[in-house]
Design a protein around this motif. Structure first.
Motif, PDB file in Angstrom:
ATOM      1  N   GLN A   1     -60.797  25.560  16.159  1.00 53.97           N
ATOM      2  CA  GLN A   1     -62.191  25.911  16.390  1.00 53.97           C
ATOM      3  C   GLN A   1     -62.791  26.503  15.133  1.00 53.97           C
ATOM      4  OE1 GLN A   1     -62.188  27.314  20.224  1.00 53.97           O
ATOM      5  NE2 GLN A   1     -64.380  27.448  20.464  1.00 53.97           N
ATOM      6  N   LYS A   2     -63.925  25.929  14.691  1.00 52.98           N
ATOM      7  CA  LYS A   2     -64.452  26.420  13.430  1.00 52.98           C
ATOM      8  C   LYS A   2     -65.137  27.767  13.589  1.00 52.98           C
ATOM      9  CE  LYS A   2     -68.209  23.082  13.732  1.00 52.98           C
ATOM     10  NZ  LYS A   2     -69.022  22.099  13.051  1.00 52.98           N
ATOM     11  N   VAL A   3     -65.023  28.561  12.554  1.00 57.60           N
ATOM     12  CA  VAL A   3     -65.568  29.915  12.560  1.00 57.60           C
ATOM     13  C   VAL A   3     -66.708  29.964  11.558  1.00 57.60           C
ATOM     14  CG1 VAL A   3     -65.025  32.345  12.228  1.00 57.60           C
ATOM     15  CG2 VAL A   3     -63.232  30.767  12.943  1.00 57.60           C
ATOM     16  N   LYS A   4     -67.890  30.408  12.031  1.00 60.11           N
ATOM     17  CA  LYS A   4     -69.019  30.498  11.112  1.00 60.11           C
ATOM     18  C   LYS A   4     -68.824  31.715  10.218  1.00 60.11           C
ATOM     19  CE  LYS A   4     -73.380  30.115  12.743  1.00 60.11           C
ATOM     20  NZ  LYS A   4     -74.578  30.749  13.326  1.00 60.11           N
ATOM     21  N   ILE A   5     -68.727  31.503   8.920  1.00 61.20           N
ATOM     22  CA  ILE A   5     -68.505  32.640   8.030  1.00 61.20           C
ATOM     23  C   ILE A   5     -69.738  32.945   7.199  1.00 61.20           C
ATOM     24  CG2 ILE A   5     -65.993  32.478   7.885  1.00 61.20           C
ATOM     25  CD1 ILE A   5     -66.382  30.948   5.277  1.00 61.20           C
ATOM     26  N   CYS A   6     -70.718  32.061   7.229  1.00 61.37           N
ATOM     27  CA  CYS A   6     -71.910  32.315   6.436  1.00 61.37           C
ATOM     28  C   CYS A   6     -73.020  31.419   6.958  1.00 61.37           C
ATOM     29  CB  CYS A   6     -71.629  31.991   4.974  1.00 61.37           C
ATOM     30  SG  CYS A   6     -72.999  32.386   3.897  1.00 61.37           S
ATOM     31  N   GLN A   7     -74.237  31.956   7.032  1.00 61.06           N
ATOM     32  CA  GLN A   7     -75.322  31.111   7.503  1.00 61.06           C
ATOM     33  C   GLN A   7     -76.478  31.147   6.519  1.00 61.06           C
ATOM     34  OE1 GLN A   7     -76.254  32.708  11.314  1.00 61.06           O
ATOM     35  NE2 GLN A   7     -77.474  34.364  10.478  1.00 61.06           N
TER      36      GLN A   7
ATOM     37  N   GLY B   1     -81.371  37.251  13.890  1.00 57.73           N
ATOM     38  CA  GLY B   1     -80.000  37.621  13.551  1.00 57.73           C
ATOM     39  C   GLY B   1     -79.083  37.204  14.683  1.00 57.73           C
ATOM     40  N   GLU B   2     -77.799  37.284  14.399  1.00 63.34           N
ATOM     41  CA  GLU B   2     -76.827  36.893  15.410  1.00 63.34           C
ATOM     42  C   GLU B   2     -76.803  37.946  16.527  1.00 63.34           C
ATOM     43  OE1 GLU B   2     -72.324  35.994  14.740  1.00 63.34           O
ATOM     44  OE2 GLU B   2     -73.539  34.745  13.436  1.00 63.34           O
ATOM     45  N   ILE B   3     -76.715  37.496  17.752  1.00 60.98           N
ATOM     46  CA  ILE B   3     -76.686  38.418  18.887  1.00 60.98           C
ATOM     47  C   ILE B   3     -75.449  39.316  18.770  1.00 60.98           C
ATOM     48  CG2 ILE B   3     -75.443  36.795  20.396  1.00 60.98           C
ATOM     49  CD1 ILE B   3     -77.247  37.914  22.690  1.00 60.98           C
ATOM     50  N   ASP B   4     -75.629  40.615  19.022  1.00 59.31           N
ATOM     51  CA  ASP B   4     -74.491  41.531  18.861  1.00 59.31           C
ATOM     52  C   ASP B   4     -73.774  41.744  20.197  1.00 59.31           C
ATOM     53  OD1 ASP B   4     -76.201  43.177  20.220  1.00 59.31           O
ATOM     54  OD2 ASP B   4     -76.751  44.360  18.479  1.00 59.31           O
ATOM     55  N   GLU B   5     -72.713  42.503  20.127  1.00 61.42           N
ATOM     56  CA  GLU B   5     -71.842  42.705  21.296  1.00 61.42           C
ATOM     57  C   GLU B   5     -72.622  43.334  22.454  1.00 61.42           C
ATOM     58  OE1 GLU B   5     -68.612  41.355  22.569  1.00 61.42           O
ATOM     59  OE2 GLU B   5     -69.002  41.236  20.423  1.00 61.42           O
ATOM     60  N   LYS B   6     -73.478  44.290  22.110  1.00 62.57           N
ATOM     61  CA  LYS B   6     -74.256  44.986  23.129  1.00 62.57           C
ATOM     62  C   LYS B   6     -75.200  44.010  23.831  1.00 62.57           C
ATOM     63  CE  LYS B   6     -77.304  48.614  23.005  1.00 62.57           C
ATOM     64  NZ  LYS B   6     -78.166  49.275  22.016  1.00 62.57           N
ATOM     65  N   GLY B   7     -75.827  43.167  23.018  1.00 63.87           N
ATOM     66  CA  GLY B   7     -76.760  42.187  23.563  1.00 63.87           C
ATOM     67  C   GLY B   7     -76.069  41.208  24.487  1.00 63.87           C
TER      68      GLY B   7
ATOM     69  N   GLY C   1     -84.174  36.822  18.109  1.00 62.24           N
ATOM     70  CA  GLY C   1     -85.140  37.662  17.427  1.00 62.24           C
ATOM     71  C   GLY C   1     -84.694  39.115  17.500  1.00 62.24           C
ATOM     72  N   LYS C   2     -84.721  39.784  16.350  1.00 61.31           N
ATOM     73  CA  LYS C   2     -84.221  41.155  16.306  1.00 61.31           C
ATOM     74  C   LYS C   2     -85.357  42.162  16.222  1.00 61.31           C
ATOM     75  CE  LYS C   2     -79.626  40.751  15.727  1.00 61.31           C
ATOM     76  NZ  LYS C   2     -78.606  41.501  16.421  1.00 61.31           N
ATOM     77  N   ALA C   3     -86.573  41.742  15.857  1.00 62.93           N
ATOM     78  CA  ALA C   3     -87.686  42.672  15.719  1.00 62.93           C
ATOM     79  C   ALA C   3     -88.972  41.880  15.787  1.00 62.93           C
ATOM     80  CB  ALA C   3     -87.584  43.423  14.383  1.00 62.93           C
ATOM     81  N   GLY C   4     -90.098  42.620  15.863  1.00 60.37           N
ATOM     82  CA  GLY C   4     -91.408  42.000  15.819  1.00 60.37           C
ATOM     83  C   GLY C   4     -91.612  40.967  16.919  1.00 60.37           C
ATOM     84  N   ILE C   5     -92.521  40.017  16.671  1.00 61.72           N
ATOM     85  CA  ILE C   5     -92.788  39.023  17.708  1.00 61.72           C
ATOM     86  C   ILE C   5     -91.581  38.134  17.958  1.00 61.72           C
ATOM     87  CG2 ILE C   5     -95.305  38.947  17.451  1.00 61.72           C
ATOM     88  CD1 ILE C   5     -94.823  36.398  15.783  1.00 61.72           C
TER      89      ILE C   5
END
Lengths: 591, 408
Positions: free
Chosen positions: A119-125, A169-175, A191-195
């Motif tokens: 399974q590929k792991v995203k290491i950079c976007q 941004g990538e969704i975090d554990e809490k999300g 979406g992490k902020a703003g609209i």
């Protein structure tokens, strides 16, 4: 040879043996291939077929004239395949050199998100095309590294409103564990902020899936057409009420300043421009953001990540005198014709409170006091109005509560009252001095610049306002007429008499057009403007400059608030920006 | 005389057709299993084609030579192959497993030569008119002839190939005159060994063995020592077993297919069964097998080539290939039966047994009824040395068939 047991019999033993063995084999094959065929066929299909999710394109965001503010462009994500990644240390180090990213970030993500050998792991976007070309050139030295297309946000209009736009941004554990994001998967971009955050569910769209054929190493070989795939549903588009042209102009005018501007449409509360400076390039978050860049942003003393318009409270200075004036007039505690003599200072007990003009304003009535922003007049009047009325009218004009704008982390501000002072200093132990500070917008009163713009709108419309909002229309890009208009939320101050409004308007008109007006520089010529300047004293440095108001005077269309930290006098610094804004709107025939 | 005008007429045409058919089918499947962008293996088709051409030349040569050449060559060839087997243990290539000598790109396995040399020498020994296979001594010598190369090959280690040697002893001795009862007595301890782990199976095995001995009508002089021997094996086996380390037990169990590691041998057999089973009656079509083309099937052009056949050509393909093998073995028995030359007749029995053993173990392995031993499928599996050895065996059979009326 043994004569007792002939070769003929011996050969029969051999033949029998072969017959039995071949029948056993054939029966076994017939069993596996004819009877168990279904089981094994299903298993072979399960081996080769893998469902993959198709990411929907995220909704585009436009300004009120359909100019694209936030678009998508192809970017690339880099993945590591554990099974083929023989030496992560050296490969990541080399990759880090190529992409100019510290190798530790790859290690961190690789360790965190690794699931299985294939399974590929995203290491950079968000790797751009140039970096990808470098990666492709050195492919042979990067075993186990692959890449895939993944769109990133792009801001083509030149509008750099990072606080308004927000970022992804990538969704975090809490999300992932929250109810709100229940249908999201690990690695999803949100979406992490703003609209981007407020309208996440609208912009996101719906994932689709399709079936691909994979080989034994888990590599995708082809799409299986026979199996029905579910195409992704693109995210809906937003049309903001922002005027990109005006936004660009104000961003440019205020580029070197700290502060911002909020321009509202008087007819419905739409935010036409919302600037907060200093900001940062929103593209920063649409590229591989390094820990270093992130630390620089968070540690910058100018706080560029912070939305000064919406998220922070400060003293409004003299712009707030209008509240005292309205309260006094409405409650019949102030006679507008009563004159107060201003010698340049005011004595209360043993303390001296200075007027901003050291020489004094001489004898001034209410209208003149607003025009010249005389402190002494209001020091006198507030004692007639009293703290309770002042707090009541502040609340009535919705200070101390959020405006309800569709942006993240709005600050409600704070309006002190008697209970607050009693609690803080002890009942009866606080002096009238505190009250004098409040009336000129100093002390424990905190407002956001957006609240001041909303206040200007309420004054302009004589009490009939709207909650400010940045989104106008939600559109389905697939069907052009499928539009959902934002519902305007009225924000009303009832019961203020017309003669009170008249007086306030006249005073604010004089601020720009009176002989001694403090904001003469706001005059754009063709149309009439009314406003009020403010210069909030700042114990840490230069004063903060304010200018709020509305235009045109007779038939208000825009209400505004300009705020410049450490800018000095409101009339000198903030008013000229207002003129530039109005000149622009006139030139573009937008007002 | 090397060449006889009637040679073609005398050659067993059915056997030749079965042999050629298997080679063609093998090439077809190798193409399907190795075509593609992978440069390491997509040359295998042409390589195998070249090997087949060389094989045909070898076949002609082996078939034409007078049979007495083999009779004379048997002993020196045996000694030579034993020396090679010893040498490969010291100077062979490969890390841990020493099976071959490497000459540039070519690999050469002494075990393949030893197979044929041992066959010839054992046949020569058994064909001697002085032999009496009622005597313990002669049986023991025959076992020793095969035992020496077997032990050397087990040392490599290559248990699969070693078992091929063991497999040819009894058929050759039986063909040379060993009684069926003696064959039974020799097999009995193996049955005992396998049954010794539960009392119930051991009890059944003992009843069966005593039953056969009593029915055969032999006296107590034969029955009692053999009975004691079997009981002894039954008692000692569990004791020895318990003294083995766990990893040794596990290795043995895995070897005989009773214990399967998830992504090792068990995984291979599972994917092989999935390939064969999903083929159904008619198969998925040539080059259309998903298990094969997407490489879920391991070792698909070598040990598991039969699974490719099963997936792409279905039960029909399996049936055709098994029938071709059956025909080949059947015709070999005809030749052995009709040959007037005892040595040639024994060589034919031995050669066909070697081929039969490979076919049974390999095709049984791919559907999970035989352990995974790494034995290739003759004529179909990719690989030069396996192909040349099998072709040589066919040559010996054809040769014997061509001269079946010659006494010497």
């Amino acid at each position: 040879m043994n004569p007792g047991f002939s070769q003929k019999n011996r050969v029969i033993i051999f033949r029998l043996f072969y017959i039995v063995i071949f029948i056993v084999l054939l029966v076994r094959y017939a069993y596996v291939q004819l009877i168990q065929q279904d089981i094994y066929y299903r298993q072979s299909e399960r081996n080769r077929i893998r469902p993959i999710t198709l990411e929907p394109p995220r909704g585009v965001v436009r300004d009120r004239f359909e100019e694209i503010l936030i678009d998508n462009v192809p970017a690339y994500s880099v993945y590591a395949i554990p099974n083929e990644l023989s030496s992560p240390d050296s490969v990541f180090a080399f990759l880090g050199d190529l992409l100019d990213i510290p190798a530790e970030e790859f290690h961190m993500k690789y360790k965190r998100d690794r699931r299985g050998p294939f399974q590929k792991v995203k290491i950079c976007q968000y790797v751009d095309f140039e970096a990808l070309a470098r990666l492709e050139e050195n492919k042979l030295d990067l075993p186990g590294i692959v890449y895939g297309v993944e769109p990133r946000r792009f801001y083509p209009s030149g509008v750099r409103a990072p606080h308004l736009f927000g970022y992804l941004g990538e969704i975090d554990e809490k999300g992932l564990q929250s109810e709100e994001y229940a249908d999201y998967d690990r690695g999803d971009i949100i979406g992490k902020a703003g609209i981007e955050k407020i309208y996440e569910k609208i912009l996101q769209g719906k994932k689709g899936y399709q079936f691909v054929e994979v080989d034994a190493l888990g590599r995708e070989v082809s799409v299986i057409e026979e199996l029905k795939s579910q195409p992704p549903v693109p995210g809906l588009e937003l049309q903001l009420s922002i005027d990109a042209g005006l936004q660009r102009l104000l961003e440019q005018k205020m580029d070197t300043l700290r502060g911002g501007a909020a321009i509202l449409n008087c007819q419905n509360g739409e935010v036409i421009a919302l600037v907060s400076k200093p900001g940062y390039d929103p593209e920063l978050f649409a590229k591989p953001i390094t820990l270093k860049t992130w630390k620089e942003l968070t540690n910058d003393p100018a706080k560029p990540l912070f939305d000064r318009m919406v998220q922070s409270g400060t003293n409004p200075g003299s712009t707030y005198k209008i509240i005292t004036a309205i309260a006094g007039l409405q409650e019949n505690l102030i006679n507008p014709e009563e004159k107060v003599f201003c010698p340049g200072y005011y004595r209360l007990g043993r303390r001296t409170f200075k007027c901003w003009k050291a020489g004094g304003h001489g004898s001034v009535n209410l209208r003149q006091a607003i025009e010249q922003s005389c402190n002494v007049y209001f020091y006198r009047m507030i004692q007639k109005v009293g703290l309770e009325n002042w707090s009541k009218y502040s609340r009535m004009f919705h200070f101390g509560e959020k405006t309800g704008i569709d942006l993240t982390h709005e600050f409600s501000g704070s309006v002190p009252d008697k209970t607050y002072f009693d609690r803080r200093y002890g009942a009866g132990k606080w002096s009238t001095g505190l009250l004098l500070n409040l009336t000129v917008g100093q002390g424990e009163l905190l407002v956001t610049p957006l609240q001041m713009a909303s206040f200007a709108l309420l004054v302009a419309n004589r009490g009939y306002g709207y909650r400010p909002h940045v989104n106008r229309i939600i559109k389905n890009p697939a069907t052009d007429d499928d539009q959902e208009f934002f519902e305007h939320q009225p924000l009303i101050v009832q019961g203020i008499r017309e003669d009170v409004w008249d007086l306030i308007h006249q005073g604010m008109y004089d601020v720009v057009y009176g002989v001694n007006g403090t904001a003469k520089r706001a005059n754009p010529g063709k149309i009439r403007v009314a406003g009020k300047t403010g210069t909030a004293q700042n114990p840490h440095g230069e004063d903060h400059a304010w200018f709020i108001g509305f235009a045109p005077y007779k038939n208000p269309k825009v209400a505004f608030c300009f705020f410049v930290e450490n800018g000095g006098g409101g009339g000198a610094v903030a008013a000229p920006i207002a003129r530039a804004m109005l000149t622009y709107l006139l030139r573009e025939d937008k007002i | 005389m090397l060449w006889d005008k009637d040679d073609l007429k005398k050659a067993d045409i059915v056997l030749l057709i079965a042999f050629s058919g298997l080679l063609v089918i093998g090439l077809l499947i190798i193409y399907s299993a190795t075509h593609g962008e992978n440069l390491d293996i997509n040359q295998n088709f042409s390589k195998q084609a070249v090997w087949i051409l060389i094989g045909w030349l070898l076949l002609a040569l082996v078939t034409m030579l007078p049979f007495k050449v083999y009779h004379e060559m048997a002993f020196p060839a045996y000694i030579f192959s034993i020396l090679l087997l010893i040498a490969v243990l010291f100077w062979g290539s490969g890390a841990g497993v020493k099976r071959w000598f490497a000459f540039g790109p070519f690999r050469f396995q002494p075990a393949e030569i030893a197979k044929i040399a041992t066959l010839l020498f054992l046949a020569k020994y058994a064909a001697d008119s002085k032999r009496n296979f009622k005597s313990f001594r002669d049986i023991a010598v025959a076992f020793a002839i095969v035992g020496l190369p077997t032990l050397l090959i087990m040392k490599q280690p290559d248990l699969g190939t070693a078992l091929v040697f063991v497999a040819m002893v009894l058929p050759i001795l039986f063909w040379a005159g060993l009684s069926l009862f003696t064959v039974f007595l020799l097999i009995a301890p193996i049955i005992t060994l396998a049954s010794a782990f539960t009392f119930f199976s051991f009890f059944i095995a003992m009843v069966f063995i005593i039953g056969v001995m009593v029915v055969s009508g032999r006296g107590p002089k034969v029955i009692i020592p053999n009975f004691i021997l079997n009981i002894g094996v039954g008692i000692v086996t569990p004791i020895l077993w318990n003294q083995l380390h766990n990893y040794q037990k596990s290795r043995i169990l895995t070897f005989i297919g009773l214990e399967q590691d998830p992504r090792g041998l068990g995984y291979q057999v599972l994917q092989s069964k999935v390939a064969i089973g999903s083929g159904g009656m008619w198969g998925k079509g040539w080059m259309e097998g998903t298990q094969t083309q997407l490489r879920f099937l391991p070792e698909q052009h070598t040990d598991f080539i039969f699974s490719v056949l099963g997936e792409e050509f279905g039960f029909l393909g399996v049936l055709i290939v098994l029938v071709l093998f059956f025909l080949l073995l059947w015709r070999a028995l005809n030749i052995a039966q009709s040959s007037k030359n005892v040595f040639a007749s024994l060589v034919v029995i031995g050669a066909s047994t070697i081929i039969a053993f490979h076919v049974i173990v390999n095709t049984g392995m791919t559907v999970g009824i035989m352990p995974v031993t790494g034995l290739p499928l003759p004529f179909l599996s990719y690989g030069g040395s396996s192909l040349l050895t099998s072709t040589l065996l066919v040559g010996l059979i054809l040769n014997a068939g061509r001269r079946r009326f010659q006494y010497l």
